[in-house]
Motif scaffolding. Structure first.
Motif, short mmCIF file in Angstrom:
data_model
loop_
_atom_site.label_atom_id
_atom_site.label_comp_id
_atom_site.label_asym_id
_atom_site.label_seq_id
_atom_site.Cartn_x
_atom_site.Cartn_y
_atom_site.Cartn_z
N ALA A 46 1.51 13.13 -0.47
CA ALA A 46 2.28 12.22 0.40
C ALA A 46 1.89 12.43 1.86
N ASP B 11 0.84 -1.19 0.00
CA ASP B 11 0.00 0.00 0.00
C ASP B 11 0.89 1.25 0.00
N PRO B 12 0.58 2.23 -0.88
CA PRO B 12 1.43 3.43 -0.97
C PRO B 12 1.65 4.12 0.38
N GLY B 13 0.59 4.24 1.18
CA GLY B 13 0.72 4.89 2.49
C GLY B 13 1.63 4.10 3.42
N GLU B 14 1.52 2.77 3.36
CA GLU B 14 2.36 1.92 4.21
C GLU B 14 3.83 2.05 3.81
N ALA C 40 8.70 12.28 -5.53
CA ALA C 40 8.22 13.46 -4.80
C ALA C 40 7.63 13.06 -3.45
N HIS C 41 6.94 11.92 -3.41
CA HIS C 41 6.39 11.45 -2.13
C HIS C 41 7.51 11.14 -1.15
N GLU D 220 9.44 6.65 6.31
CA GLU D 220 9.51 7.69 7.35
C GLU D 220 10.21 7.15 8.61
N ALA E 278 8.88 14.33 0.19
CA ALA E 278 7.99 14.93 1.20
C ALA E 278 8.20 14.27 2.56
N VAL E 279 8.36 12.96 2.57
CA VAL E 279 8.58 12.24 3.83
C VAL E 279 9.88 12.72 4.48
N LEU F 269 4.65 21.44 5.18
CA LEU F 269 4.14 20.07 5.18
C LEU F 269 3.71 19.65 6.59
N ALA G 15 -2.50 6.56 6.54
CA ALA G 15 -1.89 5.24 6.83
C ALA G 15 -1.65 5.10 8.32
N LEU H 56 -1.38 10.69 2.41
CA LEU H 56 -1.17 9.24 2.46
C LEU H 56 -0.62 8.82 3.83
N LEU H 57 0.37 9.56 4.31
CA LEU H 57 1.00 9.24 5.60
C LEU H 57 0.01 9.36 6.75
N MET I 181 5.18 19.17 -8.12
CA MET I 181 5.97 18.68 -6.99
C MET I 181 5.29 19.00 -5.66
N ALA J 35 2.36 16.85 -5.19
CA ALA J 35 2.76 15.49 -4.83
C ALA J 35 3.17 15.43 -3.36
N HIS J 36 3.83 16.49 -2.87
CA HIS J 36 4.22 16.53 -1.45
C HIS J 36 2.97 16.53 -0.56
N LEU K 74 5.22 4.72 2.54
CA LEU K 74 5.70 6.02 3.03
C LEU K 74 5.95 5.96 4.53
N LEU K 75 5.06 5.29 5.27
CA LEU K 75 5.24 5.15 6.72
C LEU K 75 6.54 4.43 7.03
N MET L 98 6.31 11.05 -9.35
CA MET L 98 5.37 11.19 -8.23
C MET L 98 5.88 10.44 -7.00
#
Lengths: 170, 170
Positions: free
Chosen positions: B86, A40-43, A82-83, A49, A86-87, B45, B93, B89-90, B79, B82-83, A45-46, A79
């Protein structure tokens, strides 16, 4: 100055810590965080992070240097990059660590003398500058170290120029 | 089904909460988070993250619907969008709330019947569908509500089709 270089990505995120000042640089740590493409995209990123926060805690860099990404032929890859950026921004902001961006051209120029150098040349120079016995693998790890070296050298220069300019103004 | 629609952005991030099922939709909340363009990117952010977390806590949506952003003429704006995505999403999640993406075309088609509808038409239909006395302002707020309506209607449809397909298979 201790710099954490981040080559942002979700599939592979390169991380490299360098202690340096203009003309000198020593590697402290290098690694790559990988997250599975089918998660999962969110997972993803977590997970990234948590890893970046662990590196910030363990190595306490003075500054985080991130590759500035421009458009790419692959929109999807831009994308996710970029994610990941952001993290990194969030994790650094949470502990008050400044983040700076360098373009690939700046990084190449800083470590090889040419903004048009290819990946092999950058890796070769990073290996030589840091006095490593073998080239960092994968390429994302070498890129993260190159970013950190770039900032340790250019950043200090920029700060010195800013200080001089400040001195002139005051 | 309660949906939090997010029109991601750093300068303005539209947020809209809708309770709905196919053919029915009621607005629960709408708003816009703004962060100053001259602030530190990481701080922007962090601020957006806190706001989105507050909305998730206050309204406890079943699902978060985010606009899927493609390439734009303005790379810088892609960008920052996209940030902001993200961060969404975080935050989702972290509390286990699923996130779904809808393209602008899907959203327009869901609320106006045409994937080529213009912004004014989308805003007019969102206002009518939700029985609002005036159009939501700014456009980002209307877009967030349109996203939430789109998912409440399409998402339920998709789930029903998936359930039917599941029934056929078993």
């Amino acid at each position: 100055m201790r710099v954490l270089g981040v080559d942002p990505g979700l599939t592979r995120c390169g991380l490299g810590v360098v202690d340096g000042r203009p003309g000198r640089a020593a590697m402290v740590a290098v690694g790559v965080v990988r997250t599975p493409g089918d998660a999962d995209p969110g997972e993803r990123l977590l997970y990234l992070e948590r890893e970046i926060e662990a590196w910030l805690t363990r190595y306490a860099p003075d500054v985080v240097a991130v590759e500035r990404v421009f458009a790419d032929v692959n929109v999807r890859s831009v994308m996710t990059t970029a994610h990941a950026t952001a993290v990194t921004l969030l994790a650094a902001a949470r502990r008050g660590t400044p983040v700076v961006f360098h373009t690939p051209t700046e990084v190449k120029a800083a470590v090889t003398g040419s903004g048009r150098a290819d990946k092999a040349q950058v890796t070769a120079m990073v290996t030589r500058i840091l006095g490593l016995s073998s080239a960092p693998r994968p390429a994302d790890a070498a890129d993260a170290l190159a970013l950190a070296v770039c900032h340790a050298w250019r950043g200090a220069q920029t700060s010195r120029l800013a200080a001089l300019a400040e001195g002139t103004r005051s």
